[in-house]
Design a protein around this motif. Structure first.
Motif, short mmCIF file in Angstrom:
data_model
loop_
_atom_site.label_atom_id
_atom_site.label_comp_id
_atom_site.label_asym_id
_atom_site.label_seq_id
_atom_site.Cartn_x
_atom_site.Cartn_y
_atom_site.Cartn_z
N UNK A 147 0.86 -1.18 0.00
CA UNK A 147 0.00 0.00 0.00
C UNK A 147 0.90 1.24 0.00
N UNK A 148 0.38 2.32 -0.51
CA UNK A 148 1.10 3.58 -0.59
C UNK A 148 0.35 4.59 0.27
N UNK A 149 0.99 5.05 1.35
CA UNK A 149 0.37 6.00 2.26
C UNK A 149 1.23 7.26 2.29
N UNK A 150 0.65 8.37 1.87
CA UNK A 150 1.37 9.65 1.78
C UNK A 150 2.69 9.49 1.03
N UNK A 151 2.68 8.70 -0.02
CA UNK A 151 3.86 8.53 -0.85
C UNK A 151 4.85 7.51 -0.36
N UNK A 152 4.63 6.91 0.83
CA UNK A 152 5.54 5.90 1.38
C UNK A 152 4.98 4.50 1.16
N UNK A 153 5.81 3.61 0.67
CA UNK A 153 5.40 2.25 0.32
C UNK A 153 5.48 1.34 1.55
N UNK A 154 4.41 0.59 1.80
CA UNK A 154 4.35 -0.38 2.90
C UNK A 154 4.06 -1.76 2.32
N UNK A 155 4.99 -2.66 2.49
CA UNK A 155 4.81 -4.02 1.97
C UNK A 155 3.81 -4.77 2.85
N UNK A 156 3.06 -5.66 2.24
CA UNK A 156 2.02 -6.41 2.95
C UNK A 156 2.23 -7.90 2.77
N UNK A 157 2.05 -8.63 3.85
CA UNK A 157 2.10 -10.09 3.79
C UNK A 157 0.74 -10.62 3.36
N UNK A 158 0.72 -11.82 2.85
CA UNK A 158 -0.55 -12.46 2.51
C UNK A 158 -1.34 -12.74 3.78
N UNK A 159 -2.65 -12.58 3.75
CA UNK A 159 -3.46 -12.84 4.94
C UNK A 159 -3.50 -14.32 5.27
N UNK A 160 -3.62 -14.61 6.56
CA UNK A 160 -3.69 -15.98 7.03
C UNK A 160 -5.12 -16.51 7.02
N UNK A 161 -5.26 -17.77 7.38
CA UNK A 161 -6.58 -18.43 7.34
C UNK A 161 -7.57 -17.79 8.31
N UNK A 162 -7.14 -17.46 9.52
CA UNK A 162 -8.07 -16.86 10.49
C UNK A 162 -8.54 -15.49 9.99
N UNK A 163 -7.63 -14.73 9.43
CA UNK A 163 -7.98 -13.43 8.85
C UNK A 163 -9.07 -13.60 7.80
N UNK A 164 -8.91 -14.58 6.92
CA UNK A 164 -9.86 -14.81 5.84
C UNK A 164 -11.22 -15.29 6.38
#
Length: 83
Positions: free
Chosen positions: A14-31
């Motif tokens: 995701x890009x927040x105020x021009x800064x890039x934040x890497x994201x991990x794949x969601x886990x089973x509980x999250x889904x």
């Protein structure tokens, strides 16, 4: 903005105020939680004859016209048919 477009296929960030934040794949509980929320919100909208649509992610959302905020929400409720 180029940082988002130049990521390798399948890499989430995701890009927040021009800064890039890497994201991990969601886990089973999250889904599981996501699907339960989507079901309950959809059910509420239908019971109340609403026009909104519930969508699960990931999909691209640019929150600002200047392309400095890009997110991939897990869950969105879209009520504006123009969007």
């Amino acid at each position: 903005m180029d940082a988002i477009r130049n990521l390798p296929e399948g890499q989430r960030a995701e890009l927040i105020d021009g800064e890039l934040y890497m994201m991990a794949a969601p886990g089973m509980m999250h889904q599981r939680i996501l699907m339960e929320l989507a079901f309950r919100i959809t059910d509420y909208i239908r019971k109340n004859r609403g026009d909104c649509e519930v969508l699960t992610g990931p999909f691209s959302v640019f929150l600002k016209a200047h392309d400095r905020i890009y997110v991939e929400p897990d869950l969105s409720v879209i009520c504006d048919k123009e969007k």
